[in-house]
Write an enzyme that holds these catalytic residues in place. Structure first.
Site, PDB file in Angstrom:
ATOM      1  N   ASP A  26       0.657  -1.193   0.068  1.00 33.14           N
ATOM      2  CA  ASP A  26       0.323  -0.264   0.155  1.00 33.14           C
ATOM      3  C   ASP A  26       0.987   1.155   0.353  1.00 33.14           C
ATOM      4  O   ASP A  26       1.919   1.340   0.465  1.00 33.14           O
ATOM      5  CB  ASP A  26      -0.920  -0.214   1.468  1.00 33.14           C
ATOM      6  CG  ASP A  26      -2.295   0.804   0.814  1.00 33.14           C
ATOM      7  OD1 ASP A  26      -2.693   1.880  -0.041  1.00 33.14           O
ATOM      8  OD2 ASP A  26      -2.827   1.580   2.310  1.00 33.14           O
ATOM      9  N   HIS A  43       2.110   3.518  -9.162  1.00 34.23           N
ATOM     10  CA  HIS A  43       1.775   2.000  -9.267  1.00 34.23           C
ATOM     11  C   HIS A  43       3.667   1.032 -10.114  1.00 34.23           C
ATOM     12  O   HIS A  43       3.741   0.659 -10.248  1.00 34.23           O
ATOM     13  CB  HIS A  43       0.903   1.749 -10.336  1.00 34.23           C
ATOM     14  CG  HIS A  43      -0.185   2.071  -9.391  1.00 34.23           C
ATOM     15  ND1 HIS A  43      -0.662   1.797  -8.505  1.00 34.23           N
ATOM     16  CD2 HIS A  43      -1.643   2.687  -9.487  1.00 34.23           C
ATOM     17  CE1 HIS A  43      -2.000   2.146  -7.210  1.00 34.23           C
ATOM     18  NE2 HIS A  43      -2.513   3.305  -8.766  1.00 34.23           N
ATOM     19  N   LEU A 137      11.461 -19.704  -5.506  1.00 34.64           N
ATOM     20  CA  LEU A 137      10.856 -18.804  -4.594  1.00 34.64           C
ATOM     21  C   LEU A 137       9.274 -19.176  -5.773  1.00 34.64           C
ATOM     22  O   LEU A 137       8.850 -19.471  -6.943  1.00 34.64           O
ATOM     23  CB  LEU A 137      10.803 -18.063  -4.500  1.00 34.64           C
ATOM     24  CG  LEU A 137       9.489 -16.625  -3.908  1.00 34.64           C
ATOM     25  CD1 LEU A 137       9.081 -16.366  -2.503  1.00 34.64           C
ATOM     26  CD2 LEU A 137      10.048 -15.065  -4.470  1.00 34.64           C
TER      27      LEU A 137
HETATM   28  C1  IPE Z   1      -5.287  -2.473  -0.347  1.00 34.29           C
HETATM   29  O1  IPE Z   1      -5.118  -1.049  -0.621  1.00 34.29           O
HETATM   30  C2  IPE Z   1      -5.588  -3.475  -1.808  1.00 34.29           C
HETATM   31  C3  IPE Z   1      -4.161  -3.643  -2.311  1.00 34.29           C
HETATM   32  C4  IPE Z   1      -2.388  -3.337  -1.880  1.00 34.29           C
HETATM   33  C5  IPE Z   1      -3.858  -3.977  -3.953  1.00 34.29           C
HETATM   34  P1  IPE Z   1      -6.359   0.027  -0.287  1.00 34.29           P
HETATM   35  O2  IPE Z   1      -5.307   0.889  -0.674  1.00 34.29           O
HETATM   36  O3  IPE Z   1      -7.024  -0.734  -1.544  1.00 34.29           O
HETATM   37  O4  IPE Z   1      -7.214  -0.502   0.796  1.00 34.29           O
HETATM   38  P2  IPE Z   1      -8.000   0.537   1.610  1.00 34.29           P
HETATM   39  O5  IPE Z   1      -8.672   0.701   0.871  1.00 34.29           O
HETATM   40  O6  IPE Z   1      -7.351   2.060   2.185  1.00 34.29           O
HETATM   41  O7  IPE Z   1      -8.656  -0.253   2.817  1.00 34.29           O
HETATM   42  C1  IPE Z   2      -1.711   0.169  -3.075  1.00 37.17           C
HETATM   43  O1  IPE Z   2      -1.531   1.383  -3.122  1.00 37.17           O
HETATM   44  C2  IPE Z   2      -1.538  -0.193  -4.958  1.00 37.17           C
HETATM   45  C3  IPE Z   2      -3.386  -1.210  -5.252  1.00 37.17           C
HETATM   46  C4  IPE Z   2      -4.844  -0.585  -4.499  1.00 37.17           C
HETATM   47  C5  IPE Z   2      -3.253  -1.079  -6.789  1.00 37.17           C
HETATM   48  P1  IPE Z   2      -2.895   2.497  -3.283  1.00 37.17           P
HETATM   49  O2  IPE Z   2      -2.711   2.828  -4.616  1.00 37.17           O
HETATM   50  O3  IPE Z   2      -3.934   2.690  -2.626  1.00 37.17           O
HETATM   51  O4  IPE Z   2      -2.067   3.922  -2.724  1.00 37.17           O
HETATM   52  P2  IPE Z   2      -2.701   5.118  -1.179  1.00 37.17           P
HETATM   53  O5  IPE Z   2      -2.814   4.451  -0.468  1.00 37.17           O
HETATM   54  O6  IPE Z   2      -3.418   6.089  -2.303  1.00 37.17           O
HETATM   55  O7  IPE Z   2      -1.137   5.879  -1.462  1.00 37.17           O
HETATM   56 MG    MG Z   3      -4.104   2.351  -0.367  1.00 35.55          MG
END
Ligand code: IPE
Ligand code: IPE
Ligand code: MG
Length: 246
Positions: A26, A43, A137
């Site tokens: 995240d 990303h 892995l």
């Molecule tokens: C969880 O992160 C999903 C992934 C890392 C793919 P999100 O950013 O979607 O989760 P929330 O919205 O903070 O709970």
């Molecule tokens: C996690 O990073 C990746 C996905 C959920 C696809 P985020 O896109 O949720 O990044 P933040 O939480 O907005 O910083």
């Molecule tokens: Mg996020």
């Protein structure tokens, strides 16, 4: 085994390396925002960070790495962001398939990939096939994955087996449930890591994390490096897991 955790040398016990580490990657969006870049750039940086973590897992002998790449709830994001993530997924799956000959990582997806574009589904199948004999892995990429959706699909499969007479409802035990989840051949993760300072599960591996240890890092996922993984494993090794016993 001596490793650097970013600050000092730490010793990891080679007999107590988690067999399975699961990561909620995240913070890509915030990483991009801090740099005034589009979310897609975050990303992309996140996908690059994963390569470093794959290598780190190989170095210490982790057998399974499951990474949360796209959740069943992530469809709520803008079409532009979703398209950007899917484009990146296309190019990474292609890159890993080309590298499959010399790499030693076995790869597959968990989650309901039938909702992804057909060409992506095909290329994931090719990647799984191309890497099926690797054994250093096992990388499991969670795509259109949600723990509740996985349990729903599992319950449906078990009901179908009962309806067709393959099993009796009285046969249903925990192992039947485990076997009908996407992670059927994978041991439960001993360690779950979430980056970006958020301390929640967000629908990841709900059944499998019953006794997992959690490690939360304030680093945004693109900044999470090998030494951070080593530190997480070090913290894990210094915990006292009791499994309900004394
Ligand atoms: C969880 O992160 C999903 C992934 C890392 C793919 P999100 O950013 O979607 O989760 P929330 O919205 O903070 O709970
Ligand atoms: C996690 O990073 C990746 C996905 C959920 C696809 P985020 O896109 O949720 O990044 P933040 O939480 O907005 O910083
Ligand atoms: Mg996020």
């Amino acid at each position: 085994m001596f490793y650097f955790n970013g600050k000092e040398e730490i010793t990891l016990d080679s007999d107590n390396i988690p067999k399975h580490i699961a990561i909620i990657m995240d913070g890509n969006g915030r990483w991009a925002k801090k740099r005034l870049l589009p979310r897609k750039a975050g990303h992309k940086a996140g996908a690059d960070a994963l390569e470093g973590i794959i290598d780190a897992c190989k170095k210490i002998g982790v057998k399974h790495l499951t990474v949360y790449a796209f959740s069943t709830e992530n469809w709520k994001r803008s079409q532009e962001e979703i398209d950007g993530i899917m484009d990146l997924l296309r190019s990474y799956v292609k890159k890993y398939t080309e590298r499959a000959k010399k790499d030693d990582v076995k790869m597959d997806a968990i989650g309901d990939i039938t909702r992804l574009d057909l060409d992506i589904q095909e290329s994931i199948k090719n990647l799984t096939e191309a890497t099926k004999d690797k054994d250093t892995l096992n990388l499991h990429i969670a795509l259109n994955y949600g723990g509740r959706d996985e349990i729903r699909r599992c319950v449906k499969k078990i009901c179908e087996d009962v309806e067709s007479g393959k099993i009796l409802s009285s046969d249903i035990d925990e192992s039947i449930i485990s076997k009908n989840l996407d992670t059927s051949d994978i041991p439960d993760p001993e360690l779950v890591i979430r980056t970006s300072g958020e301390e929640r599960i967000s629908n990841f591996l709900l059944w499998q994390i019953a006794y997992s240890e959690f490690y939360f890092s304030d680093k945004l996922w693109p900044d999470f490096k090998e030494e951070d993984l080593f530190e997480a494993v070090y913290k894990y090794q210094n915990r006292n897991r009791r499994f309900g016993g004394r």
